[in-house]
Scaffold this active site. Structure first.
Site, short mmCIF file in Angstrom:
data_model
loop_
_atom_site.label_atom_id
_atom_site.label_comp_id
_atom_site.label_asym_id
_atom_site.label_seq_id
_atom_site.Cartn_x
_atom_site.Cartn_y
_atom_site.Cartn_z
N CYS A 1 -4.07 4.25 -12.39
CA CYS A 1 -4.01 5.48 -11.60
C CYS A 1 -4.42 6.69 -12.44
CB CYS A 1 -2.60 5.66 -11.07
SG CYS A 1 -1.36 5.57 -12.35
N GLY B 1 1.92 2.98 -5.65
CA GLY B 1 0.81 2.34 -4.97
C GLY B 1 -0.15 3.39 -4.45
N GLU C 1 -10.58 8.25 -4.32
CA GLU C 1 -10.20 7.30 -5.37
C GLU C 1 -10.95 5.98 -5.17
OE1 GLU C 1 -6.30 5.40 -5.41
OE2 GLU C 1 -6.11 5.85 -7.55
N LYS D 1 9.75 -5.76 -4.66
CA LYS D 1 8.64 -6.36 -3.92
C LYS D 1 7.36 -6.05 -4.69
CE LYS D 1 5.53 -6.28 -1.22
NZ LYS D 1 4.19 -6.79 -1.61
N GLU E 1 4.84 7.40 -6.41
CA GLU E 1 3.83 7.53 -7.47
C GLU E 1 2.54 6.98 -6.89
OE1 GLU E 1 4.41 8.97 -10.30
OE2 GLU E 1 6.58 9.04 -10.32
N THR F 1 -2.12 6.09 -1.91
CA THR F 1 -1.65 7.27 -1.17
C THR F 1 -1.42 6.96 0.30
OG1 THR F 1 -2.62 8.79 -2.75
CG2 THR F 1 -2.29 9.64 -0.53
N ALA F 2 -2.32 6.18 0.94
CA ALA F 2 -2.16 5.87 2.36
C ALA F 2 -0.88 5.06 2.58
CB ALA F 2 -3.37 5.10 2.87
N THR F 3 -0.64 4.08 1.70
CA THR F 3 0.59 3.28 1.84
C THR F 3 1.81 4.16 1.58
OG1 THR F 3 -0.69 1.52 0.78
CG2 THR F 3 1.61 1.05 1.23
P1 NAP Z 1 -0.97 -0.47 -2.25
O1 NAP Z 1 -1.91 -1.27 -1.44
O2 NAP Z 1 -0.54 0.84 -1.72
O3 NAP Z 1 0.28 -1.41 -2.52
C1 NAP Z 1 1.36 -1.06 -3.36
C2 NAP Z 1 2.56 -1.92 -3.01
O4 NAP Z 1 3.01 -1.56 -1.70
C3 NAP Z 1 2.24 -3.41 -2.94
O5 NAP Z 1 3.35 -4.14 -3.39
C4 NAP Z 1 2.01 -3.61 -1.46
O6 NAP Z 1 2.17 -4.94 -1.09
C5 NAP Z 1 3.10 -2.72 -0.89
N1 NAP Z 1 2.93 -2.30 0.49
C6 NAP Z 1 1.80 -2.28 1.25
N2 NAP Z 1 2.08 -1.83 2.51
C7 NAP Z 1 3.41 -1.55 2.54
C8 NAP Z 1 4.31 -1.05 3.53
N3 NAP Z 1 3.90 -0.75 4.76
N4 NAP Z 1 5.61 -0.89 3.20
C9 NAP Z 1 6.06 -1.18 1.95
N5 NAP Z 1 5.27 -1.68 0.99
C10 NAP Z 1 3.94 -1.85 1.26
O7 NAP Z 1 -1.55 -0.19 -3.70
P2 NAP Z 1 -2.30 -1.21 -4.63
O8 NAP Z 1 -3.67 -1.43 -4.06
O9 NAP Z 1 -1.43 -2.38 -4.90
O10 NAP Z 1 -2.39 -0.38 -5.99
C11 NAP Z 1 -3.41 0.52 -6.26
C12 NAP Z 1 -2.98 1.94 -5.98
O11 NAP Z 1 -1.79 2.23 -6.70
C13 NAP Z 1 -4.00 2.96 -6.43
O12 NAP Z 1 -4.13 3.95 -5.45
C14 NAP Z 1 -3.39 3.54 -7.69
O13 NAP Z 1 -3.81 4.84 -8.01
C15 NAP Z 1 -1.94 3.49 -7.35
N6 NAP Z 1 -1.11 3.53 -8.55
C16 NAP Z 1 -0.41 4.67 -8.82
C17 NAP Z 1 0.34 4.74 -9.99
C18 NAP Z 1 1.13 5.99 -10.33
O14 NAP Z 1 1.98 5.91 -11.20
N7 NAP Z 1 0.88 7.11 -9.69
C19 NAP Z 1 0.38 3.67 -10.86
C20 NAP Z 1 -0.35 2.52 -10.55
C21 NAP Z 1 -1.10 2.46 -9.39
P3 NAP Z 1 0.85 -5.88 -0.96
O15 NAP Z 1 0.12 -5.82 -2.25
O16 NAP Z 1 1.43 -7.19 -0.69
O17 NAP Z 1 0.06 -5.28 0.18
#
Ligand code: NAP
Length: 498
Positions: A289, A233, A391, A180, A255, A235-237
């Site tokens: 990230c 993704g 962040e 996904k 992650e 931290t909250a998610t």
């Molecule tokens: P996000 O909003 O948490 O979304 C990540 C993924 O999770 C997306 O595919 C999102 O779908 C999905 N998602 C959202 N709610 C969900 C739920 N309840 N159940 C299952 N999946 C769900 O993060 P983002 O805004 O896309 O990415 C930015 C964040 O990712 C930043 O905080 C960044 O630091 C972090 N990140 C971490 C790493 C690492 O390796 N540590 C690497 C890259 C990014 P939708 O987009 O359709 O909502």
């Protein structure tokens, strides 16, 4: 997200080896961040699509795929890598259009890394061994088996790079996957599905569900037949995913976000450090990230460093992502840019001084409708204020002087996150000392984002749970079982009786 109009390419779900419309019949509009114009229609997947995809994944797992040898699976990954390599130019263009990042960056980093991920795990699984613990008259060995259907959830900042980082090890170990991606960046995931189709991969080993996180993503994590969730993704998610998956005892890899420090000491190589700190802060518009969004500089060097750093940031070329000299593209969405801008307003309230940037740039058509923001440097903030500890995930860095190594360490560790740090010093003893004391999963010394795919990758504290990379990924995507064989019931000196 608006209902889609009928004017752009329509993507489909990829379930059981077939592209198909979502059960809901509904689509979302995916905008190109650099122009604000529609790029594609994305299926709005929900529970029905997820059920179909997990069933297909389960069926594939119970079918001939289970008998595939390690060599057969590795050869498939190599074929996928070859095919991605052949399409590299198209994929880079898709990734740049979908994310707003410079084409040159997508062509140099995102797509080569996606190819490398498949290639790397093909090799890694061929060489993967297992533990053996001999006893007196008996032998223990660790058998690793696939888990079954696994969920792979990835974000929008490095779409194919991070998706392939999960797909390759999951398949290498013999699982089947339901992926996904973010609904904001579906294009290269869709291209990857075409690559699987063209490679004659067994139907159902790779399934792709597009849709909103709270709908498709949530349904996927909740599904009882999903045995493991690999999530990258925010931290909250991640916390929500963990709360959903834990009661079913699914394996979980998280992650998550970061607020990473770049620590600069007066004994550093000045030029290399300024260049490295600019790169760490602003690559991919600060939307990695691992970006160094807090710049901690030894007080004796601070004035000289700030002057050189700001001068370099002002020279960064922002705009048309296709222009070969562009270094900064657009942010992912209008909403995300507003969130980043809200932190700039907060920074001013918290006493920060914006040394450069802070504004939307003036750009010609069609980029004038894109979600661009100037790279921004802020000084004068307390290291414990919200701007300096939360962040932001955008082209924003805060500068903080420090007097002693102890103070630098306290600031570096004084946030809820613990993903990475980058440390710039000529003192190798200090480098070792600080590397061990920094609360994070990755430390770079006199460099940033230098990656070897074998090393453990992941964070501590609010930055995640678990490690990916090399054997860590292969272990996550498999279950270990100890087999104890007694070959001599009467050893000369029995060691263990229970
Ligand atoms: P996000 O909003 O948490 O979304 C990540 C993924 O999770 C997306 O595919 C999102 O779908 C999905 N998602 C959202 N709610 C969900 C739920 N309840 N159940 C299952 N999946 C769900 O993060 P983002 O805004 O896309 O990415 C930015 C964040 O990712 C930043 O905080 C960044 O630091 C972090 N990140 C971490 C790493 C690492 O390796 N540590 C690497 C890259 C990014 P939708 O987009 O359709 O909502």
């Amino acid at each position: 997200m608006k209902e889609a109009a009928q004017m752009v390419r329509s993507l489909e779900q990829f379930i059981g080896g077939r592209f198909q419309a979502p059960a809901s019949g509904q689509y979302l509009v995916n905008l190109a961040p650099a122009t604000g114009k529609p790029l594609s229609q994305v299926p709005r997947g929900g529970g029905e699509d997820v059920n179909a995809a997990v069933s297909a994944a389960q069926e594939a797992f119970d079918g001939p795929w289970r008998q595939w040898s390690v060599e057969q699976r590795a050869a498939l990954l190599d074929r996928i890598a070859d095919s991605l390599q052949q399409r590299a130019d198209d994929l880079a263009a898709l990734e740049s259009a979908d994310t707003g990042k410079p084409l040159a960056l997508a062509a140099k980093i995102d797509i080569p890394r996606a190819v490398a991920n498949f290639r790397f795990f093909a090799t890694a699984v061929r060489q993967f061994g297992s533990d053996c613990f001999p006893m007196e008259g008996a032998l223990n060995y660790t058998h690793r088996s696939a888990l079954g259907p696994v969920a792979l959830i990835s974000p929008w900042n490095l779409p194919l790079y991070l998706l392939s980082w999960k797909v390759a090890p999951a398949l290498a170990m013999g699982n089947t996957v339901v992926a996904k991606p973010s609904e904001m960046t579906p294009m290269t995931a869709d291209a990857l599905a075409s690559v699987f189709e063209a490679a004659d991969a067994p139907p159902g080993i790779f399934n792709l569900i597009h849709g909103l996180g709270g709908e498709a993503g949530q349904a996927l994590v909740e599904h009882p037949d999903i045995k493991a969730v690999s999530f990258t993704g925010g931290t909250a998610t991640g916390s929500r995913v963990a709360a959903t998956a834990a009661p079913q005892f699914k394996k979980l890899s998280l992650e998550l976000g970061g607020k990473n420090p770049t620590l600069v000491f007066a004994d550093c190589d000045f030029e290399a450090t300024v260049n490295g700190a600019v790169r760490a802060a602003f690559t991919n518009q600060g939307q990695i990230c691992l970006c160094g969004s807090r710049l901690l500089v030894e007080a004796s060097l601070y004035p000289r460093f700030v002057e050189a750093f700001v001068a370099k940031v002002k020279q960064l070329k922002l705009g048309d992502p296709e222009h070969p000299e562009t270094q900064l593209g657009a942010l992912i969405s209008a909403e995300h840019r507003e969130k980043v801008e809200s932190y700039l307003a907060l920074a001013r309230q918290e006493g920060g001084e914006i040394l450069c940037g802070g504004q939307r740039p003036t750009l010609p058509e069609p980029w004038d409708q894109g979600f661009f923001l100037q790279p921004t440097v802020i000084a004068g903030l307390s290291p414990s204020c919200r701007t300096a500890t939360e962040e932001i995930f955008g082209p924003v860095v805060s500068l903080h002087p420090f007097e002693t190594e102890e103070e630098a360490l306290a600031i570096a560790n004084g946030v809820p996150y613990g993903l990475s740090a980058s440390l710039w010093t000529g003192d190798v003893t200090r480098a070792h000392r600080l590397s061990q004391a920094l609360e994070c999963g990755l430390v770079w010394v006199n460099t940033w984002l230098l990656r070897d795919l074998r090393v453990p990758f992941g964070g501590v504290k609010a930055s995640g749970v678990g490690r990916e990379g090399g054997r860590y990924s292969l272990e996550f995507f498999s279950e270990s079982k100890n087999v104890c064989i007694q070959w001599n019931p009467n050893p000369a000196s029995p060691k263990a009786s229970s």
